[in-house]
Scaffold this motif. Structure first.
Motif, PDB file in Angstrom:
ATOM      1  N   GLU A   1      96.320 -12.014   5.686  1.00 58.17           N
ATOM      2  CA  GLU A   1      95.404 -12.542   6.345  1.00 58.17           C
ATOM      3  C   GLU A   1      94.532 -11.659   6.888  1.00 58.17           C
ATOM      4  O   GLU A   1      93.033 -11.951   6.555  1.00 58.17           O
ATOM      5  N   GLN A   2      94.582 -10.596   7.446  1.00 58.40           N
ATOM      6  CA  GLN A   2      93.989  -9.427   8.050  1.00 58.40           C
ATOM      7  C   GLN A   2      92.784  -9.037   7.000  1.00 58.40           C
ATOM      8  O   GLN A   2      91.560  -8.822   7.423  1.00 58.40           O
ATOM      9  N   PHE A   3      93.161  -8.682   5.715  1.00 61.24           N
ATOM     10  CA  PHE A   3      92.361  -8.394   4.698  1.00 61.24           C
ATOM     11  C   PHE A   3      91.799  -9.198   3.842  1.00 61.24           C
ATOM     12  O   PHE A   3      91.032  -9.130   2.787  1.00 61.24           O
ATOM     13  N   ALA A   4      92.097 -10.656   3.840  1.00 63.83           N
ATOM     14  CA  ALA A   4      91.817 -11.626   2.660  1.00 63.83           C
ATOM     15  C   ALA A   4      90.223 -11.945   3.189  1.00 63.83           C
ATOM     16  O   ALA A   4      89.565 -11.788   4.164  1.00 63.83           O
ATOM     17  N   LEU A   5      89.646 -12.126   1.976  1.00 58.93           N
ATOM     18  CA  LEU A   5      88.308 -12.672   2.095  1.00 58.93           C
ATOM     19  C   LEU A   5      88.129 -13.992   3.038  1.00 58.93           C
ATOM     20  O   LEU A   5      88.923 -14.862   2.713  1.00 58.93           O
ATOM     21  N   SER A   6      87.421 -13.950   3.759  1.00 56.50           N
ATOM     22  CA  SER A   6      87.091 -15.667   4.625  1.00 56.50           C
ATOM     23  C   SER A   6      85.616 -15.772   4.422  1.00 56.50           C
ATOM     24  O   SER A   6      85.103 -15.158   3.910  1.00 56.50           O
ATOM     25  N   GLY A   7      85.273 -16.843   5.113  1.00 49.08           N
ATOM     26  CA  GLY A   7      84.251 -17.236   5.103  1.00 49.08           C
ATOM     27  C   GLY A   7      83.882 -18.696   4.386  1.00 49.08           C
ATOM     28  O   GLY A   7      82.856 -19.451   4.489  1.00 49.08           O
ATOM     29  N   GLY A   8      85.080 -18.853   3.543  1.00 43.74           N
ATOM     30  CA  GLY A   8      85.278 -20.236   2.986  1.00 43.74           C
ATOM     31  C   GLY A   8      83.939 -20.784   2.492  1.00 43.74           C
ATOM     32  O   GLY A   8      83.201 -20.398   1.865  1.00 43.74           O
ATOM     33  N   THR A   9      83.710 -22.087   2.996  1.00 42.01           N
ATOM     34  CA  THR A   9      82.606 -22.771   2.371  1.00 42.01           C
ATOM     35  C   THR A   9      81.201 -22.404   2.776  1.00 42.01           C
ATOM     36  O   THR A   9      80.244 -22.551   2.100  1.00 42.01           O
ATOM     37  N   ILE A  10      81.128 -21.790   3.812  1.00 47.55           N
ATOM     38  CA  ILE A  10      79.902 -20.916   4.161  1.00 47.55           C
ATOM     39  C   ILE A  10      79.519 -20.019   3.088  1.00 47.55           C
ATOM     40  O   ILE A  10      78.165 -19.910   2.519  1.00 47.55           O
ATOM     41  N   CYS A  11      80.305 -19.095   2.712  1.00 42.19           N
ATOM     42  CA  CYS A  11      80.005 -18.129   1.788  1.00 42.19           C
ATOM     43  C   CYS A  11      80.184 -18.502   0.487  1.00 42.19           C
ATOM     44  O   CYS A  11      79.194 -18.019  -0.384  1.00 42.19           O
ATOM     45  N   SER A  12      80.968 -19.492   0.118  1.00 42.27           N
ATOM     46  CA  SER A  12      81.023 -20.018  -1.447  1.00 42.27           C
ATOM     47  C   SER A  12      79.846 -20.950  -1.755  1.00 42.27           C
ATOM     48  O   SER A  12      79.874 -21.399  -2.773  1.00 42.27           O
ATOM     49  N   ASP A  13      79.134 -21.404  -0.723  1.00 44.80           N
ATOM     50  CA  ASP A  13      78.108 -22.392  -1.101  1.00 44.80           C
ATOM     51  C   ASP A  13      76.923 -21.900  -1.586  1.00 44.80           C
ATOM     52  O   ASP A  13      76.457 -20.892  -1.212  1.00 44.80           O
ATOM     53  N   PRO A  14      76.820 -22.532  -2.942  1.00 42.94           N
ATOM     54  CA  PRO A  14      75.648 -21.615  -3.708  1.00 42.94           C
ATOM     55  C   PRO A  14      73.969 -22.065  -3.362  1.00 42.94           C
ATOM     56  O   PRO A  14      73.279 -21.641  -3.941  1.00 42.94           O
ATOM     57  N   SER A  15      74.046 -22.964  -2.434  1.00 40.32           N
ATOM     58  CA  SER A  15      72.621 -23.562  -2.025  1.00 40.32           C
ATOM     59  C   SER A  15      71.966 -22.337  -1.286  1.00 40.32           C
ATOM     60  O   SER A  15      72.502 -21.371  -0.971  1.00 40.32           O
ATOM     61  N   GLY A  16      70.602 -22.623  -1.581  1.00 40.90           N
ATOM     62  CA  GLY A  16      69.421 -21.277  -0.993  1.00 40.90           C
ATOM     63  C   GLY A  16      68.470 -20.985  -1.970  1.00 40.90           C
ATOM     64  O   GLY A  16      67.491 -21.062  -1.774  1.00 40.90           O
ATOM     65  N   PRO A  17      69.112 -20.355  -3.041  1.00 38.19           N
ATOM     66  CA  PRO A  17      68.115 -20.063  -4.050  1.00 38.19           C
ATOM     67  C   PRO A  17      67.077 -20.986  -4.693  1.00 38.19           C
ATOM     68  O   PRO A  17      66.026 -20.663  -4.922  1.00 38.19           O
ATOM     69  N   ASP A  18      67.542 -22.252  -4.474  1.00 32.56           N
ATOM     70  CA  ASP A  18      66.798 -23.214  -5.221  1.00 32.56           C
ATOM     71  C   ASP A  18      65.664 -23.806  -4.019  1.00 32.56           C
ATOM     72  O   ASP A  18      64.936 -24.625  -4.505  1.00 32.56           O
ATOM     73  N   ASN A  19      65.827 -23.574  -2.771  1.00 34.11           N
ATOM     74  CA  ASN A  19      65.058 -23.878  -1.832  1.00 34.11           C
ATOM     75  C   ASN A  19      63.714 -23.119  -1.778  1.00 34.11           C
ATOM     76  O   ASN A  19      63.567 -22.195  -1.402  1.00 34.11           O
ATOM     77  N   SER A  20      62.613 -23.916  -2.193  1.00 30.87           N
ATOM     78  CA  SER A  20      61.385 -23.257  -2.427  1.00 30.87           C
ATOM     79  C   SER A  20      60.421 -22.917  -1.082  1.00 30.87           C
ATOM     80  O   SER A  20      59.494 -22.343  -1.171  1.00 30.87           O
ATOM     81  N   GLU A  21      61.121 -23.620   0.103  1.00 35.07           N
ATOM     82  CA  GLU A  21      60.623 -23.150   1.554  1.00 35.07           C
ATOM     83  C   GLU A  21      61.077 -21.781   1.736  1.00 35.07           C
ATOM     84  O   GLU A  21      60.328 -21.427   2.598  1.00 35.07           O
ATOM     85  N   LEU A  22      61.973 -21.398   0.984  1.00 37.39           N
ATOM     86  CA  LEU A  22      62.458 -20.107   1.607  1.00 37.39           C
ATOM     87  C   LEU A  22      61.722 -18.821   0.995  1.00 37.39           C
ATOM     88  O   LEU A  22      61.376 -19.254  -0.126  1.00 37.39           O
ATOM     89  N   PRO A  23      61.559 -17.962   1.616  1.00 37.75           N
ATOM     90  CA  PRO A  23      60.670 -16.708   1.018  1.00 37.75           C
ATOM     91  C   PRO A  23      61.707 -16.247  -0.453  1.00 37.75           C
ATOM     92  O   PRO A  23      62.941 -16.113  -0.557  1.00 37.75           O
ATOM     93  N   SER A  24      60.913 -15.587  -1.418  1.00 40.42           N
ATOM     94  CA  SER A  24      61.431 -15.332  -2.738  1.00 40.42           C
ATOM     95  C   SER A  24      62.495 -14.234  -2.836  1.00 40.42           C
ATOM     96  O   SER A  24      63.524 -14.229  -3.252  1.00 40.42           O
ATOM     97  N   GLY A  25      62.304 -13.243  -1.649  1.00 37.65           N
ATOM     98  CA  GLY A  25      63.042 -12.005  -1.461  1.00 37.65           C
ATOM     99  C   GLY A  25      64.405 -12.565  -0.975  1.00 37.65           C
ATOM    100  O   GLY A  25      65.652 -12.098  -1.301  1.00 37.65           O
ATOM    101  N   LEU A  26      64.552 -13.690  -0.018  1.00 36.05           N
ATOM    102  CA  LEU A  26      65.628 -14.206   0.569  1.00 36.05           C
ATOM    103  C   LEU A  26      66.556 -14.915  -0.651  1.00 36.05           C
ATOM    104  O   LEU A  26      67.726 -15.069  -0.547  1.00 36.05           O
TER     105      LEU A  26
END
Length: 150
Positions: A99-124
């Motif tokens: 567990e010490q070296f396992a990827l964590s972050g679960g649903t927060i890191c695997s959530d694909p949302s964000g890039p399609d949000n036009s309110e966010l800056p294009s660089g982000l």
């Protein structure tokens, strides 16, 4: 023909390898490092400019998504460094699988949302898309490795 990267504890009879070649590992490491630097530069030099004049809710969303990028990239880098230590025989396969070296972050890191949000800056949005792709690739590789040694 690329040299296969074998891991201690994974017998050749199983014919398994996590990474196809050292070049693959190096490219993934370099990609992660480049994205980390780009994300750092975005947060240090561009994020505040992008937030000027925006409603508080959008500014909060920008901050949240910047943290998601950072979380993804630090998770992947930590995992890659553990693999690097495994290659150098500084860690055992059992330690890397712990567990010490396992990827964590679960649903927060695997959530694909964000890039399609036009309110966010294009660089982000670009950082969100690329960090998500990298995180999901690392997650698949980690899963492949776990299945191979099980």
């Amino acid at each position: 023909m690329a040299s296969l990267t074998r891991f201690p504890g994974v017998g050749p009879e199983k014919g398994t390898s996590l990474l196809e070649s050292n070049a693959f590992f190096d490219r993934t490491y370099e990609e992660t490092m480049a994205l980390l630097v780009e994300a750092r530069n975005y947060v240090a030099f561009q994020e505040a400019k992008d937030q000027r004049g925006l409603p508080p809710q959008v500014r909060l969303q920008i901050s949240y998504e910047s943290l998601r990028v950072t979380s993804r990239l630090t998770q992947v880098m930590a995992w890659l460094l553990a693999l690097k230590a495994l290659h150098a025989h500084e860690l055992t396969a059992e330690q890397v699988l712990g567990e010490q070296f396992a990827l964590s972050g679960g649903t927060i890191c695997s959530d694909p949302s964000g890039p399609d949000n036009s309110e966010l800056p294009s660089g982000l949005r670009s950082l969100l898309q690329r960090s998500h792709s990298l995180y999901m690739r690392a997650e698949r590789l980690e899963d492949q490795y776990r299945r191979a040694v099980a």
